[in-house]
Enzyme design. Structure first.
Site, PDB file in Angstrom:
ATOM      1  CE  LYS A 131      50.887  69.515  49.994  1.00 35.88           C
ATOM      2  NZ  LYS A 131      52.021  69.042  50.699  1.00 35.88           N
ATOM      3  CD  GLU A 149      51.798  65.497  50.232  1.00 31.26           C
ATOM      4  OE1 GLU A 149      52.665  67.169  50.111  1.00 31.26           O
ATOM      5  OE2 GLU A 149      50.977  64.472  50.614  1.00 31.26           O
ATOM      6  CB  CYS A 159      48.598  66.436  50.918  1.00 38.40           C
ATOM      7  SG  CYS A 159      48.126  65.829  52.043  1.00 38.40           S
TER       8      CYS A 159
END
Length: 563
Positions: free
Chosen positions: A125, A43, A165
């Site tokens: 994300k 990330e 994540c």
């Protein structure tokens, strides 16, 4: 059907777009040479994490986009390789991104798939963390809220779904990837270290892999960035959630994983997880090395007192930087015991660092003489103690200014919590190495370090911290026969109350109910509250717990709330 994937565990620097891009390009070439069809980077591997308010600057976002295109072009000749790069993204991804209000950004925490010199797909994300050290909702929109779909790409005949994540800590993003056809789940991460976090990640990701019945690949940053440290330990799980591969902690690595989707197998090298003391030590060493190195300091200065805190910081600094880049300065006062300078000199010799002794007595006497008329008739108190600490801080900062080395402060978390530290004195410096290390853990780490076979400056192997430094009662030595426990509860009690109140948010009543004396609990919690003004002025320091003073702890200085 079998496919080979490379997990690039890289140490990047926030804002060093060209340097970070070179690391990704090099990892891409290595992965291609090893026969990998996919390279996963962490990330924000392109720009470093967290970039904070750099994200608000249009020039930064434009530079990130340009660097992404340059990576794609540089790896265009790596035929058959898909490279997944984590980066900030601004603007449309094939959709109309009208914002609902001026306060909603059109920036995304993204991952793009590169191949053949092109950016093929971009995933945004969906879950934005906004707790502990994270404040992603300040900067980003959720891909889900913007109406952006899951992203699945094909490599080697296998379909890979992307998550970033926090996405993988929730069921929906992984389920969306599977519904879009994913056969393997890829998770890009920048997850700051704290004690026990590596095990937490593996347990949670195993649950996610079992939920969707897919192999899961977890690639992670490594390195220090201001107060946070990323520990690496990238890993791979099979569809049953069983760990099949793990990269080493706290070092860069390119890990190759072989996945057979038909057979449901995952193969790779499995590095062990070190014991917790070793993890903590490595985090502190890496945090110092990267803060000093990435910010261009030529070395470090430490005020060595003969006490355990400065001894621990010195040992960490030497492991991080090498003895030739560390200088220790002993600054005895009228109250410094002989054993303090004897032990300080002994430790400096064991480690082979430059060691100097500079008495503060003449300066202390000059201060007292200058203030004699003002202080006439008044008893000695913390004022005179603080003058000594501030003289030492001034000397260290003068040496820092003249020679460029950064002053590493030596205060621990217990002292920071209770205000057992002096503004512009022992708090003066550039980096607080053990700011998040409670006093009981200081002793634990010192004993652990002495059990490790360490080569000393004379060529022998043995403990680097003199045993008496560990066993003698802690003292600031700012008045005759002073001991820390004269004015504080025993550290075992203090640190337990601190952990419950500050780290776990327990109430005073709950802590008392757990068996701690009301007097100790009220005393410690009162000290925590009234010393917030000091902590706001403290140097940045390394975070090794899930709740550190700094980004994790944002309490008002002026407050009447007392529960």
């Amino acid at each position: 059907m079998s496919v080979k994937v490379a997990l690039a565990q890289i140490n990047v620097t926030v804002g060093d777009l060209s340097g970070n891009a070179r690391k990704i390009i090099e990892a891409g070439r290595q992965a291609h040479a090893a026969g990998a069809q996919v390279l996963l980077t962490p990330e924000f591997g392109l720009c470093g994490y967290p970039p904070e308010d750099l994200l608000l600057r249009p020039a930064f976002m434009e530079a990130c986009e340009q660097a992404l295109q340059e990576i794609a072009a540089a790896l265009a000749d790596c035929t058959g390789l898909r490279v997944v790069v984590g980066h900030p993204h601004h603007g449309a991804v094939g959709h109309d991104l009208r914002t609902r209000s001026l306060s909603v950004p059109s920036r995304f925490n993204a991952a793009s798939v590169l191949a053949g010199g092109q950016v093929l797909q971009t995933y945004c994300k969906r879950e934005l963390p906004n707790y502990q050290v994270f404040d992603e909702r300040r900067y980003f929109r959720s891909g889900r809220d913007a109406g952006l779909d899951a992203v699945v790409f094909e490599a080697g005949g296998v379909r890979f779904g992307l998550c970033i994540c926090e996405d993988a800590w929730f069921a929906e993003p992984a389920c969306a990837a599977k519904a879009a056809g994913a056969q393997v789940l890829c998770v890009l991460n920048a997850s700051p270290f704290h004690l026990g976090k590596a095990e937490e990640r593996e347990i949670s990701m195993a649950e996610r892999a079992r939920d969707v019945g897919l192999p899961l690949l977890y690639t992670h940053l490594v390195g220090g960035q201001d107060e946070v440290v990323f520990d690496g330990a990238s890993f791979a799980l099979d569809a049953r959630g069983v760990l099949q591969a793990r990269a080493p902690m706290f070092e860069e690595a390119l890990s190759l994983v072989e996945i057979d989707v038909g057979a449901g197998t995952v193969h790779g090298a499995l590095a062990p997880l070190p014991e917790l003391e070793a993890q903590c030590w490595s985090a502190l060493v890496l945090g110092v090395r990267d803060y000093v190195g990435k910010n261009g300091f030529p070395g470090a200065l430490i005020g060595l007192s003969g006490g355990i805190d400065s001894a621990l910081v010195l040992a960490i600094a030497v492991d991080a930087l090498g003895a030739d880049k560390v200088r220790a300065v002993m600054m005895p006062s009228p109250y410094t015991a002989d054993i303090s300078w004897i032990d300080a000199r002994d430790m400096a010799e064991r480690l082979g660092v430059r060691y100097d002794e500079k008495s503060i007595l003449p300066m202390f006497e000059a201060f007292n003489q200058s203030l004699a008329e003002e202080f006439a008739g008044l008893p000695l108190d913390a004022t005179e103690e603080n003058i000594q600490a501030r003289i030492r801080g001034t000397l260290l900062m003068a040496l820092s200014n003249k020679f460029g080395s950064i002053v590493l402060t030596t205060g621990n978390k217990s002292e920071m919590a209770t205000g057992y530290c002096t503004l512009y004195g022992d708090m003066a410096g550039g980096f607080a190495v053990i700011k998040d290390v409670a006093k009981t853990l200081v002793f634990q780490l010192a004993r652990w370090k002495n059990r490790q076979p360490t080569r000393r400056a004379d060529g022998s192997v043995g403990p680097v911290i003199p045993e008496r430094i560990i066993t003698r009662p802690p003292s600031a030595e700012l008045r005759p026969d002073q001991k820390d426990q004269d004015s504080l509860p025993p550290y075992e009690v203090l640190d337990a109350i601190l952990a419950r109140y500050m780290e776990d948010d327990q109430s005073i009543a709950d802590i008392i109910a757990a068996g701690y004396s009301q007097a100790d609990v009220e005393r410690v919690t009162r000290l925590i509250k009234i010393n917030e003004y000091k902590r706001r002025q403290a140097p940045v320091g390394i975070r090794i717990t899930h709740r550190a003073f700094g980004r994790d702890w944002r309490y008002p200085i002026t407050s009447k709330f007392r529960a």
